[in-house]
Design an enzyme around this catalytic site. Sequence first.
Site, PDB file in Angstrom:
ATOM      1  N   GLN A   1      36.893  41.651  38.136  1.00 59.74           N
ATOM      2  CA  GLN A   1      37.036  40.189  38.109  1.00 59.74           C
ATOM      3  C   GLN A   1      35.972  39.513  37.243  1.00 59.74           C
ATOM      4  OE1 GLN A   1      39.664  38.735  39.156  1.00 59.74           O
ATOM      5  NE2 GLN A   1      40.571  40.308  40.476  1.00 59.74           N
TER       6      GLN A   1
ATOM      7  N   GLY B   1      42.755  45.842  32.320  1.00 60.96           N
ATOM      8  CA  GLY B   1      43.281  44.946  31.287  1.00 60.96           C
ATOM      9  C   GLY B   1      44.176  43.845  31.829  1.00 60.96           C
TER      10      GLY B   1
ATOM     11  N   CYS C   1      47.878  43.119  47.099  1.00 64.21           N
ATOM     12  CA  CYS C   1      48.371  44.328  47.768  1.00 64.21           C
ATOM     13  C   CYS C   1      48.699  44.058  49.221  1.00 64.21           C
ATOM     14  CB  CYS C   1      47.337  45.435  47.728  1.00 64.21           C
ATOM     15  SG  CYS C   1      46.521  45.533  46.171  1.00 64.21           S
TER      16      CYS C   1
END
Length: 766
Positions: free
Chosen positions: A194, A215, A341
């Site tokens: 981050q 990326g 997630c």
Amino acid sequence: MPCSFREIYLDANATTPVLPAAAEAAREAMMLGFGNPSSAHCTGLKAKALMESVRAKAAKVLGSGAGKLLFVSGATEGIQTAVLSALCALKERRERGETIGTELLYGATEHKAVPETLKHWNRLLGLNLHVLAIPVAENGRHDLDFLSQHLPQAALVATMAANNETGVISDLAAIEALLNAQQSRAYWLVDSVQALGKLALNLAATRIDYAPFSGHKLYAPKGIGLLYVRQGAPFTPLMAGGGQESGLRSGTENLAGMAALGAVLDALLSGRDFQPRASLEAYREQLAEALGEAFPGLSFNAPFELSLPTTLNFSVPGFASKELLDLFDAAHIRVSSGSACSSNKAMPSYVLQAMGLPEWRAASAVRLSFGPAATPEFIAAACARIRECGAALRRSCLIASELEPLPGDGVLQLTANGACTWLVSDAASKRCVIIDPLEELTERIEKYVSCQGFQVLAVLDTHGHADHASPRALLMARLDGLLADFARETDHLGWPRRLGTVQLADGLFAPAISLGTKVLARMPLPGHTNDSLGFLLGEPEDGRLSSERVHFAFTGDAILIGGLGRTDFASSSAESLYASLHALRLTIAADTLLCPAHDYNNQFATTLAAEALSGGLLAKVLDEHLPLSLADFVREKRQADARINEHAEVLLCGAVEHCRDLTDMHLKPEALERFFAEHADALLVDVRESYEHALSGQPLNGLPMISIPLSRLTNGLDGWLHGEPRPLVFFCRSGNRSTRAAETLRRLGYAQAWHLAGGLALGQVH
Ligand code: PLP
């Protein structure tokens, strides 16, 4: 409400769109520079040159100096490689007889990729070190005292650069100072995902051993990442094979991904496309102001001065993350609850829990994140859309408001942990009755009732509870100014003392509360407890409430959906329940909607007719030809109650069965148009909350549509079950809520019920 359909993507910490220049670079690499960097011919050499040029740019951005920079598929692979490298070295050192420490330390708010990888390789390599979380303070930063105490035993330390949920920036300088002061030999892993593009990095000037990057968190495509390895830090390849990346990471390279990453790094190095920090901070201020206006009482979960300016994590009192997510999604604003997630699950954020924030904040958290390439126009549009969300909530009476609310009429079901409160209202006379209030819902009920300007005629319980006091008194105190005078003097279940009566279908006179043209009549329904009651809502004619005119029966825990309430409490009686069921059958119709006090599986309501088909105990009692005898009922009921105890779960009040073999009710989005062409009288039913409906404009263009939120589905059932049948296609955001609605209709015998599989997410027609 006017609302453009343009998506406002505010979930950049999960992933970003690809920068146009990056997409173009990837396309070029695929079409023209497609060579294999390992090939000796010119096409291969060109590919290798491209790869090395990207590596050189990355070295400049990251300040990697003499350290290694290898291309990987993403941060999760980078973390695997780093952990494997460190743990293999630790194992070898231990086998040589060195003391390596006993603990693998990681920050309590790390992305799950870090602790799970530590545990995985610790087990596979047989190291059996203690994997231990470093606590964080309320501001999200690591507890340096804890770290200091544990460093003498530490074999590895993992501390992320900036947190993906809150944006909190770690104090890496202080951690490094501690490592140096204690001359620690622990390897240091810093998940820097981050930080890329948001914080200045100069890796070689630090003692960080491993730093993974991804990326797709910064405008490159998914499938490309980088791992920095300090010069001299141990290394073990995760993937062996053709010897690519100097043998450090085998496998033919993802050249298109590298080319795209190269274009992003170009943009970073030139300052093109990316905003300076001061602008990003100004964006955050604008967004914070819009959020504060839209959601009064909201709290931000991380201090701005310690966080990335691109991440805002907040909670709104009285709202679960999921509700806020649905609201934003309906307004075409994409945000996230916690990390991507875990955001499909209704789990409180472990990051906020680790920060010691109150449970409601962890359960209500929403993360809004933008990328450093955001433009002023984008932020202005996002702020306007956020304000629309606030206005929609006000109109739905979910936050206090001076706006004209959407009228609330009929039966409203509110649920908490499988239990239900039913609110019965008459919009014309602005009066309501609340049945079985739940403590968790006190605030929401109070807001709703006062925003609607209702007078409360009664707050009723269907029975007394042995294990807890009713929250009725609490709610009545909160609603004090809205209570009708006669509602203050009641019996122990809230029934007002001075009221009229109505004659029920069995000929008996029952006490009744008038609600516009309807009445709510009370009948004894002992069984689950001695004091259990049923409340019948219907339209009387000449002082008589015939069974056909009873539309709803609030039966508490006497009849649940697919089962009967338990009768094994000290104050229960299976014999009384048997008599109550027969009495009820005489006062209501087979298709009167039974509204239970518990709805464990989101099935809303049932009818005697549907229960008769279910083959359960109630069906046997109601069998016209061979009704179950009292003695057999009592015996079977005892057995059924024993089974509830075996499957205790949360089913405290009665047995409940699922009803889920309804495979032909799923309508695929591509079949929708044809379905409507073939069924001229079909109707779409939006079962999302009214504020979601209001925000999303006309999502399925031109097709006839009504809005009936799940909380009001029971109201809709009354009209559909008693009206002219017509095909109904339920829809919602993802297909979950609409499945429940269509299943309920089918279970109640309404054959023409379908739902839009996959929801609006797949079926949107603009
Ligand atoms: N670490 C952090 C802090 C992240 O935010 C993420 C992505 O959510 C990851 C690791 C995993 O990255 P990747 O998706 O590239 O495997």
